[in-house]
Design an enzyme around this catalytic site. Structure first.
Site, PDB file in Angstrom:
ATOM      1  N   ASP A  13       2.273   2.894 -14.711  1.00  0.00           N
ATOM      2  CA  ASP A  13       3.063   4.204 -14.973  1.00  0.00           C
ATOM      3  C   ASP A  13       2.990   5.280 -13.719  1.00  0.00           C
ATOM      4  O   ASP A  13       2.899   6.504 -14.512  1.00  0.00           O
ATOM      5  CB  ASP A  13       2.057   4.423 -16.300  1.00  0.00           C
ATOM      6  CG  ASP A  13       1.897   3.388 -17.477  1.00  0.00           C
ATOM      7  OD1 ASP A  13       2.858   2.706 -18.207  1.00  0.00           O
ATOM      8  OD2 ASP A  13       1.194   3.390 -18.470  1.00  0.00           O
ATOM      9  N   LYS A  16       7.444   4.678 -11.161  1.00  0.00           N
ATOM     10  CA  LYS A  16       8.423   3.777  -9.959  1.00  0.00           C
ATOM     11  C   LYS A  16       9.668   3.473 -11.024  1.00  0.00           C
ATOM     12  O   LYS A  16      10.479   3.075 -10.073  1.00  0.00           O
ATOM     13  CB  LYS A  16       8.064   2.320 -10.572  1.00  0.00           C
ATOM     14  CG  LYS A  16       6.628   1.710 -10.366  1.00  0.00           C
ATOM     15  CD  LYS A  16       6.009   0.298 -10.343  1.00  0.00           C
ATOM     16  CE  LYS A  16       5.532   0.144 -11.769  1.00  0.00           C
ATOM     17  NZ  LYS A  16       4.294   0.644 -11.976  1.00  0.00           N
ATOM     18  N   GLY A  40       7.125  -1.112 -19.287  1.00  0.00           N
ATOM     19  CA  GLY A  40       7.728   0.250 -19.644  1.00  0.00           C
ATOM     20  C   GLY A  40       7.744   0.661 -18.795  1.00  0.00           C
ATOM     21  O   GLY A  40       7.348   1.639 -18.077  1.00  0.00           O
ATOM     22  N   HIS A  41       9.731   0.810 -18.112  1.00  0.00           N
ATOM     23  CA  HIS A  41       9.876   1.846 -17.013  1.00  0.00           C
ATOM     24  C   HIS A  41      11.644   2.571 -17.411  1.00  0.00           C
ATOM     25  O   HIS A  41      11.859   2.448 -18.393  1.00  0.00           O
ATOM     26  CB  HIS A  41      10.842   0.497 -16.350  1.00  0.00           C
ATOM     27  CG  HIS A  41       9.916   0.126 -15.041  1.00  0.00           C
ATOM     28  ND1 HIS A  41       9.992  -1.023 -14.448  1.00  0.00           N
ATOM     29  CD2 HIS A  41       8.764  -0.045 -15.442  1.00  0.00           C
ATOM     30  CE1 HIS A  41       9.026  -1.161 -13.580  1.00  0.00           C
ATOM     31  NE2 HIS A  41       8.048  -1.006 -13.984  1.00  0.00           N
ATOM     32  N   GLN A 223       4.041  -3.210 -14.139  1.00  0.00           N
ATOM     33  CA  GLN A 223       1.996  -2.797 -13.542  1.00  0.00           C
ATOM     34  C   GLN A 223       1.978  -2.231 -12.384  1.00  0.00           C
ATOM     35  O   GLN A 223       2.745  -1.627 -11.847  1.00  0.00           O
ATOM     36  CB  GLN A 223       1.745  -4.481 -14.371  1.00  0.00           C
ATOM     37  CG  GLN A 223       1.556  -4.505 -15.698  1.00  0.00           C
ATOM     38  CD  GLN A 223       2.805  -5.103 -16.558  1.00  0.00           C
ATOM     39  OE1 GLN A 223       3.336  -6.125 -15.400  1.00  0.00           O
ATOM     40  NE2 GLN A 223       3.535  -5.086 -17.442  1.00  0.00           N
ATOM     41  N   THR A 238      -3.584  -7.675 -15.949  1.00  0.00           N
ATOM     42  CA  THR A 238      -2.535  -8.230 -16.265  1.00  0.00           C
ATOM     43  C   THR A 238      -2.261  -9.415 -15.750  1.00  0.00           C
ATOM     44  O   THR A 238      -3.774  -9.655 -14.809  1.00  0.00           O
ATOM     45  CB  THR A 238      -1.618  -7.282 -16.420  1.00  0.00           C
ATOM     46  OG1 THR A 238      -0.411  -8.002 -17.063  1.00  0.00           O
ATOM     47  CG2 THR A 238      -0.859  -7.253 -14.725  1.00  0.00           C
ATOM     48  N   THR A 299       5.511   1.693 -23.766  1.00  0.00           N
ATOM     49  CA  THR A 299       5.512   0.000 -24.987  1.00  0.00           C
ATOM     50  C   THR A 299       5.155   0.335 -25.850  1.00  0.00           C
ATOM     51  O   THR A 299       5.525   0.014 -27.328  1.00  0.00           O
ATOM     52  CB  THR A 299       5.047  -1.512 -23.531  1.00  0.00           C
ATOM     53  OG1 THR A 299       6.001  -1.039 -22.338  1.00  0.00           O
ATOM     54  CG2 THR A 299       5.362  -2.532 -24.670  1.00  0.00           C
ATOM     55  N   GLY A 412       8.365  13.858  -6.350  1.00  0.00           N
ATOM     56  CA  GLY A 412       8.846  14.293  -7.496  1.00  0.00           C
ATOM     57  C   GLY A 412       7.903  15.550  -7.766  1.00  0.00           C
ATOM     58  O   GLY A 412       6.388  15.027  -7.823  1.00  0.00           O
ATOM     59  N   VAL A 413       8.537  16.165  -8.766  1.00  0.00           N
ATOM     60  CA  VAL A 413       8.299  17.482  -9.044  1.00  0.00           C
ATOM     61  C   VAL A 413       9.019  17.707 -10.311  1.00  0.00           C
ATOM     62  O   VAL A 413       9.406  18.352 -11.246  1.00  0.00           O
ATOM     63  CB  VAL A 413       8.864  18.576  -8.358  1.00  0.00           C
ATOM     64  CG1 VAL A 413       7.794  18.225  -6.573  1.00  0.00           C
ATOM     65  CG2 VAL A 413      10.077  18.611  -7.778  1.00  0.00           C
ATOM     66  N   GLY A 414       9.983  16.612 -10.521  1.00  0.00           N
ATOM     67  CA  GLY A 414      10.243  16.404 -12.489  1.00  0.00           C
ATOM     68  C   GLY A 414      10.758  14.785 -12.945  1.00  0.00           C
ATOM     69  O   GLY A 414      10.552  14.447 -11.889  1.00  0.00           O
TER      70      GLY A 414
HETATM   71  P1  IMP Z   1      -0.767  -7.499 -20.924  1.00  0.00           P
HETATM   72  O1  IMP Z   1      -0.547  -7.151 -19.603  1.00  0.00           O
HETATM   73  O2  IMP Z   1      -0.105  -7.004 -21.821  1.00  0.00           O
HETATM   74  O3  IMP Z   1      -2.147  -8.505 -20.814  1.00  0.00           O
HETATM   75  O4  IMP Z   1      -2.174  -6.523 -20.465  1.00  0.00           O
HETATM   76  C1  IMP Z   1      -3.511  -6.415 -19.689  1.00  0.00           C
HETATM   77  C2  IMP Z   1      -3.650  -4.936 -19.380  1.00  0.00           C
HETATM   78  O5  IMP Z   1      -2.508  -3.731 -18.128  1.00  0.00           O
HETATM   79  C3  IMP Z   1      -3.919  -3.895 -20.423  1.00  0.00           C
HETATM   80  O6  IMP Z   1      -4.905  -2.760 -19.753  1.00  0.00           O
HETATM   81  C4  IMP Z   1      -2.799  -3.571 -20.604  1.00  0.00           C
HETATM   82  O7  IMP Z   1      -2.835  -1.765 -21.382  1.00  0.00           O
HETATM   83  C5  IMP Z   1      -2.077  -3.451 -19.053  1.00  0.00           C
HETATM   84  N1  IMP Z   1      -0.604  -3.112 -18.884  1.00  0.00           N
HETATM   85  C6  IMP Z   1       0.434  -3.990 -19.032  1.00  0.00           C
HETATM   86  N2  IMP Z   1       1.364  -3.335 -18.949  1.00  0.00           N
HETATM   87  C7  IMP Z   1       1.745  -1.876 -18.464  1.00  0.00           C
HETATM   88  C8  IMP Z   1       2.527  -0.960 -17.319  1.00  0.00           C
HETATM   89  O8  IMP Z   1       2.968  -1.384 -17.832  1.00  0.00           O
HETATM   90  N3  IMP Z   1       1.499   0.080 -17.072  1.00  0.00           N
HETATM   91  C9  IMP Z   1       0.353   0.316 -17.717  1.00  0.00           C
HETATM   92  N4  IMP Z   1      -1.218  -0.418 -18.538  1.00  0.00           N
HETATM   93  C10 IMP Z   1      -0.359  -1.812 -18.659  1.00  0.00           C
END
Ligand code: IMP
Length: 428
Positions: A13, A16, A40-41, A223, A238, A299, A412-414
């Protein structure tokens, strides 16, 4: 060399999507190389906000070919829904290619992700519940079902039946759940097969040809480094390889094609889910950062844990990814703070270290050693040149560069595209 890898250098987060937007004009191909719809982008293009989970953000740019690489895991129903939503927003999705080698997230993966989390109780990882871990587990356990299996209904049925012979007793006897119906699943996935067939490709070959023609290819990580299955805060990670090395195996390219490895770091740090977070702020300060930075999961909608910039982690990310440059995002969120703590080292069992600790136990016991930076008490979201930032903000950016050991080429500033201040090679 026409390859650029984009990688998160914290726990995800970092913004990206904003970096992709910055680079997209010059790119011909954007490949996602790992993860699935756990990501989640948020990408803002010409004032319009798009939230992407599975599809590479290159899809938002008509001149780009977006690619779902070999290292990804694909939930086909979710993919089709995401494509339909993009179509409805007027985005042309016809160019998307999907690797025949990518693995499919199957219904039992989603079910087992939720069940194991419940089973773990207080020791749970806090996954996104999308079936990511169980799908990667089956991949390395050689029980996975791949996108190419959609092209052969006979093989698909055989594989689903074989896996369920093993999984159904587990669901029933260990977790007290109803068994899954192989026939119904094969039928459901056959409909996905029809819809996805024209997009299934040898994407490694496609990317190789593009690179040989001198086309610019962006390898888009999801991630981040500290969530990497090998290099992150295991087991609170992950199940894939977001680090730059993962881009090579996840896209099927050799290292010689890579010229730039851009790390993305937020000016502070957030984390979703469980696991160690040495610079996590006290709840009142975290609450203020969360509100100012709108730190809620794209997400899952979960509030993100918030804390201060950790340059021990940043140096580690620079090392394991071989970062050549850094994009610092969301500097504006820190505006109006009187003092800004930045962790320059950890104290572990009484000893001060500037290096990422070797063991999980040490990371759990790491206490940050903070240096306090002066805040800037003004809005910086309208600033368009780095040199026009208030002095204290410039000092902060210079410190990130020095402490991280990587040149900062963008700030980045916004959220808007014009709210990015460039310097050095990001400017060419
Ligand atoms: P999983 O990828 O769903 O198996 O989750 C494993 C860990 O990665 C958890 O702590 C999630 O919150 C974290 N995680 C998975 N995808 C993201 C992402 O896109 N951003 C931030 N954390 C993530």
């Amino acid at each position: 060399m026409p390859g650029t890898i984009l990688v998160g250098s914290q726990w995800g987060d970092e913004g990206k999507g904003k970096a992709t937007d910055l680079l997209a004009d010059k790119m011909d191909v954007v490949v996602r190389y790992q993860g699935g719809n756990n990501a989640g982008h948020t990408v803002i293009v010409e004032g319009r906000t798009f939230k992407l989970h599975l599809v590479p953000s290159g899809i938002l740019y008509p001149h780009v070919t977006p690619v779902i690489g070999d290292g990804m895991v694909v939930d086909p129903g979710t993919l089709l829904a995401e494509l339909a939503a993009l179509d409805a927003q007027g985005i042309a999705t016809g160019k998307l290619l999907i690797s025949a080698n990518a693995h499919l997230i199957m219904p039992w993966h989603k079910e087992l992700d939720k069940l194991t989390e419940r089973w773990l109780g207080r020791q749970r990882i806090g996954t996104t519940g999308r079936g990511i871990g169980p799908t990667y587990a089956d991949k390395v356990g050689r029980l996975g079902i791949r996108v190419q299996d959609l092209l052969d209904p006979g093989i698909l049925a055989k594989k689903v039946e074989a896996v369920l012979r093993e999984r159904n007793p587990l669901l029933a006897k260990v977790y007290n759940r109803l068994p899954l119906d192989a026939e119904a699943i094969v039928e459901e996935y056959a409909t996905y097969a029809e819809a996805l067939r024209p997009r299934i490709a040898d994407t490694s070959l496609y990317v190789w040809n593009a690179l040989r023609e001198g086309k610019q290819v962006l390898f888009e990580g999801a991630q981040a480094t500290l969530l990497d299955v090998d290099h992150g805060t295991y087991p609170f990670v992950t199940s894939s390889s977001p680090v730059a090395g993962g881009a090579l195996s996840g896209a099927g390219v050799g290292p010689g094609w890579i010229e730039r490895v851009m790390g993305i770091a937020k000016a502070y740090v957030t984390r979703v889910g469980a696991g160690p977070f040495p610079t996590e702020a006290a709840e009142d300060e975290a609450e203020a950062l969360r509100a100012a930075g709108d730190e809620f999961g794209t997400t899952t909608g979960r509030p993100r844990r918030c804390g201060w910039l950790d340059t021990v982690g940043l140096r580690y990310a620079a090392r394991v990814n071989g970062l050549t440059e850094l994009f610092v995002t969301k500097l504006d969120v820190l505006s109006r703070l009187e003092r800004i703590p930045v962790a320059v080292a950890y104290r572990v069992h009484g000893e001060v270290t500037e290096d990422w600790p070797m063991t999980q136990t040490e990371i759990h016991h790491a206490e940050p050693v903070y240096e306090q930076f002066e805040g800037w008490r003004e809005d910086i979201s309208g600033v368009t040149r780095l040199e026009d930032l208030p002095r204290a903000a410039r000092v902060y950016v210079d410190a990130v560069e020095k402490l991280g050991g990587v040149p900062v080429t963008a700030v980045g500033v916004g959220p808007g595209r014009e709210q990015t201040l460039l310097r050095g090679i990001g400017e060419e």
